[in-house]
Motif scaffolding. Structure first.
Motif, PDB file in Angstrom:
ATOM      1  N   LEU A  56       0.842  -1.214   0.126  1.00 11.22           N
ATOM      2  CA  LEU A  56       0.015  -0.093   0.062  1.00 11.22           C
ATOM      3  C   LEU A  56       0.749   1.297  -0.013  1.00 11.22           C
ATOM      4  CD1 LEU A  56      -2.999  -0.908   2.565  1.00 11.22           C
ATOM      5  CD2 LEU A  56      -2.819  -1.229  -0.061  1.00 11.22           C
ATOM      6  N   SER A  57       2.186   1.214   0.386  1.00 12.74           N
ATOM      7  CA  SER A  57       2.999   2.373   0.525  1.00 12.74           C
ATOM      8  C   SER A  57       3.925   2.714  -0.839  1.00 12.74           C
ATOM      9  CB  SER A  57       3.743   2.344   1.723  1.00 12.74           C
ATOM     10  OG  SER A  57       4.548   1.277   1.602  1.00 12.74           O
ATOM     11  N   SER A  58       3.590   1.538  -1.727  1.00  9.31           N
ATOM     12  CA  SER A  58       4.637   1.990  -3.005  1.00  9.31           C
ATOM     13  C   SER A  58       3.892   3.096  -3.894  1.00  9.31           C
ATOM     14  CB  SER A  58       4.413   0.515  -3.763  1.00  9.31           C
ATOM     15  OG  SER A  58       3.091   0.308  -4.094  1.00  9.31           O
ATOM     16  N   TYR A  59       5.109   3.247  -4.652  1.00  8.27           N
ATOM     17  CA  TYR A  59       4.553   4.501  -5.732  1.00  8.27           C
ATOM     18  C   TYR A  59       4.250   5.849  -5.063  1.00  8.27           C
ATOM     19  CZ  TYR A  59       3.760   0.521  -8.570  1.00  8.27           C
ATOM     20  OH  TYR A  59       3.813  -0.628  -9.363  1.00  8.27           O
ATOM     21  N   HIS A  60       4.919   5.996  -3.834  1.00 14.10           N
ATOM     22  CA  HIS A  60       4.717   7.271  -2.991  1.00 14.10           C
ATOM     23  C   HIS A  60       5.487   8.412  -3.368  1.00 14.10           C
ATOM     24  CE1 HIS A  60       8.677   5.505  -1.619  1.00 14.10           C
ATOM     25  NE2 HIS A  60       8.910   6.903  -1.616  1.00 14.10           N
ATOM     26  N   ILE A 165     -15.432   4.318   1.157  1.00 15.54           N
ATOM     27  CA  ILE A 165     -14.095   3.461   1.698  1.00 15.54           C
ATOM     28  C   ILE A 165     -13.248   3.437   0.312  1.00 15.54           C
ATOM     29  CG2 ILE A 165     -14.725   1.775   3.127  1.00 15.54           C
ATOM     30  CD1 ILE A 165     -14.285  -0.465   1.102  1.00 15.54           C
ATOM     31  N   ILE A 166     -11.804   3.538   0.664  1.00 14.89           N
ATOM     32  CA  ILE A 166     -10.690   3.300  -0.622  1.00 14.89           C
ATOM     33  C   ILE A 166     -10.613   1.656  -0.530  1.00 14.89           C
ATOM     34  CG2 ILE A 166      -8.412   3.679  -0.928  1.00 14.89           C
ATOM     35  CD1 ILE A 166      -8.265   6.190  -0.036  1.00 14.89           C
ATOM     36  N   ILE A 167     -10.584   1.419  -1.786  1.00 15.04           N
ATOM     37  CA  ILE A 167     -10.256  -0.300  -2.102  1.00 15.04           C
ATOM     38  C   ILE A 167      -8.872  -0.293  -1.974  1.00 15.04           C
ATOM     39  CG2 ILE A 167     -10.829  -1.966  -3.568  1.00 15.04           C
ATOM     40  CD1 ILE A 167     -12.955  -0.756  -4.914  1.00 15.04           C
ATOM     41  N   PRO A 168      -8.360  -1.124  -0.976  1.00 16.93           N
ATOM     42  CA  PRO A 168      -7.229  -1.320  -0.754  1.00 16.93           C
ATOM     43  C   PRO A 168      -6.311  -2.383  -1.733  1.00 16.93           C
ATOM     44  CG  PRO A 168      -8.094  -2.309   0.924  1.00 16.93           C
ATOM     45  CD  PRO A 168      -9.042  -1.703   0.261  1.00 16.93           C
TER      46      PRO A 168
END
Length: 531
Positions: A56-60, A165-168
């Motif tokens: 989930l923290s990629s492409y920051h 919601i955001i779809i994770p």
């Protein structure tokens, strides 16, 4: 003499082997133990959380622009209760112009308490215990990393009715090409994005179907991290299926839709030890046995002088049962066993209820603290003890259930004596499906399941069958209660004992048919087996 001695020796040896074989057949093999304590999930869940965090923290490093209209709808972990401002000065504004009112419960409740920090600490502890008991491995977010090349969550995504919601975990892993495109479709809501990424084309925002495309894969993956789902069709408990497609590859996953469970917490009034009087209520049902009921009350008071006793009484000519911390509720004559249980448990306000028959009596081995301890430290909803007969024999009455899926005629119920496994940290306790009539349970769980009031004269396993799949049941052999002797010579029985036997042990065709109907019609069983 020597020959006789040899024969005798052989006979003794053979008898010994036979005795050992019988003992082995009677004693079940050692069961595995299981940790059902209230602690964090295991190693696998920790690995999943770490992997999800990395995904989930990629492409920051790719910039984005927030979409305020969608962000306002997203849950952010905080909530406020705000009242409408009264701008119109009228005599009856609440009738002509209904307003939203709000109340700060923290302030209203804690300001009058002498130990507000202690109350908050107890509530936090209770809520943490509730969360651990009510959570399931099926709630954990699992993201299927791109093998197809679609990356998406396989479980653990949930939305409250009419919320966003955001779809994770959405992603696409494929070789470079002129354009990378993905499509998403839902049926019970709409799709949108919480932020936009420059270089990504989006069509269908706010619709049931949305397409995202870009010639730069990293930008598309960054955009997929902002995809939102909004539920638009209310149902208290269902799921929407998301269809996720790209370049001929297709995947589907579900988003659970439903209200979260509202906790039911109990304030015991102390942070130190177990205040049994604040945690436990003793409930019983009596009929034609006031002498034994009084013996039960006297024995309780010897060990627990201030614990509340709730009595359901369906005698034809009820006698008042008086004394401190006793509530007696009169029922219609002969209303019955399970109806009495419903009434008694319905009046319990403590976290736990201890059920006892009216011919039981407390002893030095009836340690309610032990039962509270295991309920507080494990996920069990109900824990039974052992009933010690006057002969010295202690019964635990442990059974397991198994339901085999059947055909149009119904399913098959199999009842077996025994248990599943012992409980780590409590060597005298095991997990089972049905236990004896001496048990302590979480009051809210008991109320949720209830007792079939049609079962008036006899009934026991029926409650645990109704509770199968909802109630986590245990049994501890080191907590014992006494049982009044049932060995009474016929000519020495009192009139009340004779009347009790007449009601208790007489069986009519209608009662037998009722039991059959409970299993056949209500529970949809076509057959049952037991040992």
């Amino acid at each position: 003499m020597r020959v006789i001695s040899k024969k005798g020796f052989v006979l003794v040896v053979a008898s010994g082997f036979l005795l050992l074989a019988l003992i082995y057949s009677w004693c079940p093999g050692k069961k595995p133990s299981m940790d059902i304590g209230l602690k964090q999930r295991g190693h696998i869940e920790n690995l999943l959380k770490k992997r999800n965090k990395d995904i989930l923290s990629s492409y920051h490093d790719i910039p984005y622009v927030l979409k305020e209209s969608v962000l306002r709808e997203l849950a952010n972990g905080t909530c406020e209760c705000q009242a409408d401002e009264n701008k119109i000065n009228l005599q009856l504004p609440h009738i002509l112009f209904p307003r939203v009112w709000a109340s700060n419960l923290n302030h209203a409740y804690l300001e009058s308490d002498s130990d507000p920090e202690g109350v908050k600490g107890r509530r936090d502890k209770e809520y943490s215990s509730f969360q651990r008991r009510s959570s399931s491995p099926a709630d954990v977010l699992i993201v299927a990393e791109a093998n197809s090349p679609l990356q998406y969550p396989t479980q653990g995504v949930a939305v409250r009715p009419m919320k966003t919601i955001i779809i994770p975990g959405l992603g696409l892993k494929q070789d470079p090409r002129p354009t990378h495109t993905v499509n998403l479709s839902v049926t019970m809501g709409t799709l949108d994005v919480a932020a936009t990424v420059v270089g990504v084309s989006i069509t269908g925002e706010g619709q049931k179907t949305m397409e995202l495309s870009s010639n730069i894969l990293s930008k598309l993956n960054r955009q997929l991290q902002f995809v939102t789902y909004t539920n638009t069709l209310f149902h208290p408990k269902t799921a929407d299926t998301v269809l996720y497609e790209s370049g001929g590859h297709q995947a589907a996953f579900t988003i659970k839709v439903g209200h979260s469970a509202i906790p039911k917490l109990y304030n015991s009034g102390t942070n130190e030890g177990y205040n049994i009087s604040a945690l436990v209520t003793i409930a019983t049902k009596t009929f034609l046995r006031y002498d034994k009921l009084q013996d039960l009350i006297d024995s309780i008071r010897q060990y627990y002088p201030t614990v509340l006793i709730v009595i359901a009484d369906d005698n034809e000519h009820p006698q008042p049962v008086t004394g401190p911390h006793i509530d007696q509720y009169i029922m219609p004559f002969g209303k019955g066993w399970f109806a009495g249980r419903n009434l008694a448990v319905s009046q319990v306000t403590t976290k736990y209820v201890l059920w006892v028959d009216d011919d039981f009596f407390f002893t030095e081995s009836t340690k309610l603290e032990k039962m509270v301890d295991i309920l507080e430290k494990t996920t069990l909803d109900l824990v039974a003890g052992a009933v010690r007969e006057v002969t010295g024999y202690s019964a635990t009455y442990r059974h397991t259930f198994s339901v085999d899926e059947g055909d149009s005629e119904g399913d098959c119920l199999h009842i077996r004596q025994g248990y599943y496994q012992t409980i780590q940290g409590f060597p005298d306790c095991v997990v089972a499906d049905a236990v004896i009539n001496f048990f302590m349970a979480r009051t809210d769980k008991m109320l949720r399941i209830g007792f079939d009031p049609r079962l008036s004269r006899r009934g026991h396993l029926e409650f645990f069958i109704d509770a199968l799949g909802s109630l986590h049941v245990g049994s501890c052999s080191d907590v014992k209660i006494g049982h009044a002797s049932k060995i009474v010579l016929p000519w020495s029985k009192s009139e009340s004992e004779k009347s009790y036997d007449k009601f208790r042990y007489s069986s009519t065709d209608s009662e037998g048919r009722m039991h059959t109907e409970v299993y056949y019609f209500k529970n949809r069983f076509k057959c049952m087996s037991s040992n």
